[in-house]
Design a protein around this motif. Sequence first.
Motif, short mmCIF file in Angstrom:
data_model
loop_
_atom_site.label_atom_id
_atom_site.label_comp_id
_atom_site.label_asym_id
_atom_site.label_seq_id
_atom_site.Cartn_x
_atom_site.Cartn_y
_atom_site.Cartn_z
N LEU A 1 0.81 -1.21 0.00
CA LEU A 1 0.00 0.00 0.00
C LEU A 1 0.85 1.26 0.00
CD1 LEU A 1 -2.82 -0.98 2.53
CD2 LEU A 1 -2.95 -0.90 0.03
N ASN B 1 -2.02 -5.91 -0.15
CA ASN B 1 -2.81 -4.67 -0.09
C ASN B 1 -3.83 -4.69 1.05
OD1 ASN B 1 -1.50 -4.61 -2.58
ND2 ASN B 1 -3.07 -3.35 -3.52
N ILE C 1 -7.60 -1.62 -2.90
CA ILE C 1 -7.11 -1.76 -4.28
C ILE C 1 -7.55 -0.53 -5.07
CG2 ILE C 1 -7.13 -4.28 -4.21
CD1 ILE C 1 -9.74 -4.22 -5.76
#
Length: 393
Positions: free
Chosen positions: A102, A131, A160
Amino acid sequence: MPAVQRANTWEISDSEEESDLNKPSSSSSGEKKKRRRRTREEVQEEQENRRAAREKQRQEKNKLKEEKLEEQQRRREAAVRVSLFKPENFIKSLTLQIHAALLRDAGCDVLLGTLDGLQWKNCIENQGLPNSISWTRPALQTEDEAKNGVIEEDQVLMVISHNEFEDMVMSHKTETNQQAPIGVVYEEAESLLQHLYKYLTEASRKFVTVLVISHQQRSGSGDEDHFDFHLSQHHLDTEALLVHLQLYWNVSVNFLFGWQEVTDHVVAVTKAVSKRPYKALCGEPDLGFCMDGSWSAGVRVDRDGRGLTQVWTRQIQQLNRVSPALAKAVTSVYPSPSLLLQAYEQQPSDEERRRLLADLTVVGGAKERRVGPELSGRIHRLLTSQNPHLMLD
């Protein structure tokens, strides 16, 4: 002469009586001697009995003191436990595990800055679901099953981008066209969807929520909670993926605008996770039949009977779908169960007994209403049924 003799005779008799009175009897003196005589063994036995009684009294006193100290210690431990479970304290023990992938998005700085401002613990790790954002906390003493003394919460967020979501849609479409079985993971697949499937297969007790970030403006023509992703040609494919995730994997998908909304969502989930232990603790009172909001011992009843009417009201209120106003309407007319039973006995038929309370007026609310035949019948079954397994509803 006779008078003198009589006087002498009286004097002699009087003195004899006095002498007889002053002379102690042999029986009384013997009893006194018997009472005074105590052997050394009897004295020692009496002393030992007194010493044993004092020792027993001392032990009972020490036992009561120890029980009191143990009770105080249990109360202190319970108070400390409750204090730890309070949301404002429990949230300090939570650690947000943020996947390193991330950090490639510059918008993640909004999330990290907010967490630092709130002084919440967080760490960057490269394990688990890509993520993802998850929560961990130290295990309590009663949670021996924890690995390495750490408990992983069941909530997981997968953040995402819009492009990554499109890749997941295309990956699901490809699997559908190939008629792949549900949940099959292709080793050659690199899609995030395949990572998600694999993670859910290995961690069956996790609840994953997918957060899709859109950097486009909201559509002004539709609902404000939806976004125009310009995927009209892939609309059916997108819906197929959403339905598949929801039905087969229990995964929900939220579409958010920018990292600020993602940060707000993370903060909301963190607060919700911190409140769950305290709610579970409050939802398990010492007495399971006590209603919510009442203290653990129920209603206080004085020696003069004050409080019995409230107990009767609470007893009716424990029935399903019975409000305090409905219970009060019954107890105001029949202040005790015995009075209501007497009223039942005076009714000529069972039907009239069941409908005895139906026409009572309920005070309170927007409009006037009656108790009704349904609740009247349930109260009648409660007080008159001889079957302990009878369902009141």
